[in-house]
Design a protein around this motif. Structure first.
Motif, PDB file in Angstrom:
ATOM      1  N   HIS A 178       3.715 -11.642  -1.544  1.00 43.22           N
ATOM      2  CA  HIS A 178       2.574 -10.805  -1.911  1.00 43.22           C
ATOM      3  C   HIS A 178       2.469 -10.774  -3.434  1.00 43.22           C
ATOM      4  O   HIS A 178       3.289 -10.160  -4.121  1.00 43.22           O
ATOM      5  N   GLU A 179       1.464 -11.444  -3.993  1.00 46.33           N
ATOM      6  CA  GLU A 179       1.374 -11.656  -5.440  1.00 46.33           C
ATOM      7  C   GLU A 179       1.191 -10.357  -6.212  1.00 46.33           C
ATOM      8  O   GLU A 179       1.817 -10.148  -7.259  1.00 46.33           O
ATOM      9  N   GLU A 180       0.331  -9.471  -5.735  1.00 49.28           N
ATOM     10  CA  GLU A 180       0.099  -8.219  -6.452  1.00 49.28           C
ATOM     11  C   GLU A 180       1.352  -7.347  -6.430  1.00 49.28           C
ATOM     12  O   GLU A 180       1.675  -6.676  -7.415  1.00 49.28           O
ATOM     13  N   ALA A 181       2.078  -7.376  -5.310  1.00 48.18           N
ATOM     14  CA  ALA A 181       3.327  -6.619  -5.238  1.00 48.18           C
ATOM     15  C   ALA A 181       4.338  -7.169  -6.243  1.00 48.18           C
ATOM     16  O   ALA A 181       5.062  -6.402  -6.888  1.00 48.18           O
ATOM     17  N   ASP A 182       4.361  -8.479  -6.394  1.00 51.12           N
ATOM     18  CA  ASP A 182       5.286  -9.086  -7.355  1.00 51.12           C
ATOM     19  C   ASP A 182       4.916  -8.676  -8.777  1.00 51.12           C
ATOM     20  O   ASP A 182       5.798  -8.387  -9.608  1.00 51.12           O
ATOM     21  N   ARG A 183       3.615  -8.635  -9.067  1.00 50.50           N
ATOM     22  CA  ARG A 183       3.178  -8.227 -10.413  1.00 50.50           C
ATOM     23  C   ARG A 183       3.577  -6.782 -10.687  1.00 50.50           C
ATOM     24  O   ARG A 183       4.094  -6.461 -11.765  1.00 50.50           O
ATOM     25  N   ARG A 184       3.351  -5.904  -9.705  1.00 49.39           N
ATOM     26  CA  ARG A 184       3.699  -4.495  -9.899  1.00 49.39           C
ATOM     27  C   ARG A 184       5.207  -4.300  -9.983  1.00 49.39           C
ATOM     28  O   ARG A 184       5.696  -3.429 -10.694  1.00 49.39           O
ATOM     29  N   SER A 209       0.819  -1.211   0.000  1.00 47.50           N
ATOM     30  CA  SER A 209       0.000   0.000   0.000  1.00 47.50           C
ATOM     31  C   SER A 209       0.848   1.255   0.000  1.00 47.50           C
ATOM     32  O   SER A 209       0.531   2.243  -0.679  1.00 47.50           O
ATOM     33  N   LEU A 210       1.927   1.228   0.760  1.00 42.38           N
ATOM     34  CA  LEU A 210       2.801   2.399   0.812  1.00 42.38           C
ATOM     35  C   LEU A 210       3.378   2.690  -0.565  1.00 42.38           C
ATOM     36  O   LEU A 210       3.450   3.845  -1.002  1.00 42.38           O
ATOM     37  N   ALA A 211       3.770   1.634  -1.273  1.00 38.99           N
ATOM     38  CA  ALA A 211       4.369   1.813  -2.597  1.00 38.99           C
ATOM     39  C   ALA A 211       3.366   2.258  -3.638  1.00 38.99           C
ATOM     40  O   ALA A 211       3.694   3.043  -4.536  1.00 38.99           O
ATOM     41  N   THR A 212       2.134   1.794  -3.547  1.00 38.10           N
ATOM     42  CA  THR A 212       1.161   2.025  -4.621  1.00 38.10           C
ATOM     43  C   THR A 212       0.202   3.176  -4.345  1.00 38.10           C
ATOM     44  O   THR A 212      -0.308   3.797  -5.282  1.00 38.10           O
ATOM     45  N   GLU A 213      -0.060   3.487  -3.070  1.00 46.10           N
ATOM     46  CA  GLU A 213      -1.050   4.507  -2.762  1.00 46.10           C
ATOM     47  C   GLU A 213      -0.445   5.832  -2.330  1.00 46.10           C
ATOM     48  O   GLU A 213      -1.063   6.883  -2.498  1.00 46.10           O
ATOM     49  N   TYR A 214       0.745   5.797  -1.751  1.00 43.44           N
ATOM     50  CA  TYR A 214       1.290   7.016  -1.155  1.00 43.44           C
ATOM     51  C   TYR A 214       2.617   7.455  -1.762  1.00 43.44           C
ATOM     52  O   TYR A 214       3.166   8.482  -1.382  1.00 43.44           O
ATOM     53  N   MET A 215       3.175   6.665  -2.712  1.00 42.07           N
ATOM     54  CA  MET A 215       4.480   7.014  -3.258  1.00 42.07           C
ATOM     55  C   MET A 215       4.422   7.032  -4.782  1.00 42.07           C
ATOM     56  O   MET A 215       3.640   6.320  -5.401  1.00 42.07           O
ATOM     57  N   SER A 216       5.297   7.857  -5.353  1.00 41.08           N
ATOM     58  CA  SER A 216       5.397   7.879  -6.812  1.00 41.08           C
ATOM     59  C   SER A 216       6.269   6.716  -7.259  1.00 41.08           C
ATOM     60  O   SER A 216       6.878   6.027  -6.450  1.00 41.08           O
ATOM     61  N   GLY A 217       6.335   6.494  -8.566  1.00 42.78           N
ATOM     62  CA  GLY A 217       7.075   5.350  -9.083  1.00 42.78           C
ATOM     63  C   GLY A 217       8.571   5.579  -9.093  1.00 42.78           C
ATOM     64  O   GLY A 217       9.176   5.693 -10.160  1.00 42.78           O
ATOM     65  N   ASP A 218       9.198   5.674  -7.922  1.00 44.20           N
ATOM     66  CA  ASP A 218      10.644   5.858  -7.858  1.00 44.20           C
ATOM     67  C   ASP A 218      11.285   4.654  -7.184  1.00 44.20           C
ATOM     68  O   ASP A 218      10.641   3.624  -6.954  1.00 44.20           O
ATOM     69  N   ALA A 219      12.562   4.789  -6.878  1.00 43.58           N
ATOM     70  CA  ALA A 219      13.298   3.676  -6.288  1.00 43.58           C
ATOM     71  C   ALA A 219      12.728   3.261  -4.943  1.00 43.58           C
ATOM     72  O   ALA A 219      12.705   2.070  -4.603  1.00 43.58           O
ATOM     73  N   HIS A 220      12.251   4.240  -4.158  1.00 47.15           N
ATOM     74  CA  HIS A 220      11.678   3.895  -2.860  1.00 47.15           C
ATOM     75  C   HIS A 220      10.411   3.057  -3.019  1.00 47.15           C
ATOM     76  O   HIS A 220      10.191   2.095  -2.279  1.00 47.15           O
ATOM     77  N   ALA A 221       9.571   3.432  -3.975  1.00 45.76           N
ATOM     78  CA  ALA A 221       8.359   2.653  -4.214  1.00 45.76           C
ATOM     79  C   ALA A 221       8.713   1.234  -4.632  1.00 45.76           C
ATOM     80  O   ALA A 221       8.130   0.254  -4.150  1.00 45.76           O
ATOM     81  N   TYR A 222       9.701   1.116  -5.529  1.00 48.73           N
ATOM     82  CA  TYR A 222      10.125  -0.219  -5.949  1.00 48.73           C
ATOM     83  C   TYR A 222      10.673  -1.003  -4.761  1.00 48.73           C
ATOM     84  O   TYR A 222      10.414  -2.211  -4.630  1.00 48.73           O
ATOM     85  N   ALA A 223      11.428  -0.335  -3.885  1.00 46.11           N
ATOM     86  CA  ALA A 223      12.015  -1.025  -2.730  1.00 46.11           C
ATOM     87  C   ALA A 223      10.933  -1.624  -1.841  1.00 46.11           C
ATOM     88  O   ALA A 223      11.051  -2.760  -1.368  1.00 46.11           O
ATOM     89  N   TRP A 224       9.854  -0.872  -1.605  1.00 40.49           N
ATOM     90  CA  TRP A 224       8.763  -1.403  -0.775  1.00 40.49           C
ATOM     91  C   TRP A 224       8.046  -2.555  -1.492  1.00 40.49           C
ATOM     92  O   TRP A 224       7.675  -3.549  -0.860  1.00 40.49           O
ATOM     93  N   LEU A 225       7.843  -2.411  -2.792  1.00 39.35           N
ATOM     94  CA  LEU A 225       7.245  -3.502  -3.553  1.00 39.35           C
ATOM     95  C   LEU A 225       8.114  -4.760  -3.480  1.00 39.35           C
ATOM     96  O   LEU A 225       7.607  -5.878  -3.348  1.00 39.35           O
ATOM     97  N   HIS A 226       9.413  -4.553  -3.570  1.00 38.25           N
ATOM     98  CA  HIS A 226      10.349  -5.682  -3.507  1.00 38.25           C
ATOM     99  C   HIS A 226      10.216  -6.406  -2.167  1.00 38.25           C
ATOM    100  O   HIS A 226      10.170  -7.649  -2.129  1.00 38.25           O
ATOM    101  N   LEU A 227      10.137  -5.663  -1.078  1.00 40.69           N
ATOM    102  CA  LEU A 227      10.009  -6.280   0.250  1.00 40.69           C
ATOM    103  C   LEU A 227       8.716  -7.079   0.357  1.00 40.69           C
ATOM    104  O   LEU A 227       8.699  -8.193   0.891  1.00 40.69           O
ATOM    105  N   ALA A 228       7.616  -6.498  -0.116  1.00 42.27           N
ATOM    106  CA  ALA A 228       6.332  -7.207  -0.052  1.00 42.27           C
ATOM    107  C   ALA A 228       6.347  -8.444  -0.944  1.00 42.27           C
ATOM    108  O   ALA A 228       5.872  -9.518  -0.561  1.00 42.27           O
ATOM    109  N   ALA A 229       6.900  -8.306  -2.150  1.00 42.43           N
ATOM    110  CA  ALA A 229       6.930  -9.431  -3.088  1.00 42.43           C
ATOM    111  C   ALA A 229       7.764 -10.580  -2.544  1.00 42.43           C
ATOM    112  O   ALA A 229       7.407 -11.759  -2.731  1.00 42.43           O
ATOM    113  N   GLU A 230       8.860 -10.254  -1.866  1.00 47.08           N
ATOM    114  CA  GLU A 230       9.724 -11.295  -1.319  1.00 47.08           C
ATOM    115  C   GLU A 230       9.036 -12.074  -0.205  1.00 47.08           C
ATOM    116  O   GLU A 230       9.471 -13.159   0.164  1.00 47.08           O
ATOM    117  N   GLN A 231       7.958 -11.516   0.349  1.00 43.69           N
ATOM    118  CA  GLN A 231       7.167 -12.231   1.353  1.00 43.69           C
ATOM    119  C   GLN A 231       6.015 -13.007   0.733  1.00 43.69           C
ATOM    120  O   GLN A 231       5.200 -13.585   1.444  1.00 43.69           O
TER     121      GLN A 231
END
Length: 365
Positions: free
Chosen positions: A314-320, A290-312
């Protein structure tokens, strides 16, 4: 004595400890001397000893635990004795471990429970589930609520014993009757889910409330969910926010996540981001997504949060995350993945001191 002066004197005492080490004087002897003075009623020595113990000095923790165990210079307090002696034993204090073992053998239920948890988690003693069951069972049989609750968990999980839900329920019920917050919360969950008992939402709410009013973060979070969703109570966002905040301030990531959404609902984006980030930093995958997709723009920080969620997982985070790959360079991805390593806290190895001693792990000296 003013608070600032007291702190200066505590700092001076700790500097004395450092100087003692530098002069090849034993820090253990220093803390033993402090303990003797504190046991004789020296309030200032007691404050120095407590400050050193809170900083993780094993000798100070052992001395303080012995004072509480014997009621010397302080009011006798078995719970405090167990916490400090356990912390010291985990840092290698043979004196503290001997005191725990001796008291457990003599029938002290609090220290029987502590010794059982130490064996369960391998803290200060070898990991041994059979010994863990032996000592936790001894504490439970003597009517110690923590022992009863911990024995219930062992039966529920089948750790060191054959899994037995009936025995788990019986011990949970005994601990709950004694007002144990963890047992009250566990019974609330069982009533809510119909796990081994008849499903009863009203009863679940009563158990959750009883535990929440004692400050149990999990129960506070569950009660907040009940008010947010109208489960067994009339929906009430004010009550939901009250209980979510109480749990969130204790570090409960689910409560932090839910509190964020309530703030979003009422237009307080700053607080929403604050609590969403808190949950994400504690490793909660939904919050990271949610932090990556709802509150952050598409930068390295957003990708970093998506990466953390995907590694756990989280299927939608992995897709994004895969979508990000389409317009990020290899170096950008590498940088973002390195960045992700520093974004979380409290999500590494379990804290054996907290688990065995029932208190937050103190920093090493």
């Amino acid at each position: 004595m003013s608070e600032s002066l007291r702190r200066l004197r505590v700092a001076a005492a700790l500097l004395m400890a450092v100087a003692a080490v530098a002069c090849d004087r034993s820090p253990a002897a220093f803390h033993e001397t402090l303990g003797q003075r504190a046991g004789a009623g020296d309030a200032e020595a007691l404050s120095w000893l407590l400050a050193a113990a809170e900083q993780g000095h094993g000798g100070a923790q052992a001395s303080l635990g012995l004072l509480y165990l014997g009621g010397e210079g302080v009011e006798k307090d078995g719970s405090a004795a167990a916490r400090w002696l356990c912390a010291a034993a985990g840092r290698g204090s043979g004196e503290a471990l001997a005191a725990i073992a001796g008291a457990a053998e003599a029938g002290d239920p609090g220290l029987q429970n502590t010794l059982g948890l130490m064996h369960l988690h391998g803290y200060g003693v070898p990991r041994n589930t059979a010994m863990a069951v032996r000592w936790v069972d001894a504490a439970a049989t003597r009517g110690h609520p923590d022992g009863q609750y911990n024995l219930a968990l062992l039966y529920a999980e089948g750790r060191g014993v054959v899994r037995n839900d009936s025995a788990a329920m019986a011990w949970l019920d005994m601990a709950a009757r004694a007002g144990h917050a963890g047992a009250l919360n566990a019974l609330g969950l069982r009533r809510l889910d119909g796990d081994g008992v008849d499903r009863d939402g009203d009863a679940a709410i009563r158990w959750f409330r009883a535990a929440a009013e004692q400050g149990h973060a999990g129960a506070q979070s569950h009660l907040g969910q009940a008010y947010a969703l109208g489960m067994g109570v009339i929906p009430d966002d004010v009550e939901a926010m009250h209980w979510f905040r109480a749990a969130a301030e204790q570090g409960d990531p689910v409560a932090q996540y839910n509190l964020s959404f309530l703030y979003t609902r009422y237009g307080n984006t700053a607080e929403a981001v604050r609590w969403m980030r808190a949950a994400a930093e504690r490793g909660y995958a939904d919050a990271q997504f949610s932090l990556a997709t709802e509150y952050m723009s598409g930068d390295a920080h957003a990708y970093a949060w998506l990466h953390l969620a995907a590694e756990q997982g989280h299927e939608e985070a992995d897709r994004r995350r895969q979508e990000f790959w389409e317009y990020m360079t290899h170096d950008d991805v590498s940088l973002a993945e390195e960045l992700s390593a520093g974004l979380t806290r409290g999500t590494g190895d379990p804290a054996p001191e907290r688990d065995a001693c029932g208190r937050p792990a103190a920093p090493n000296p």
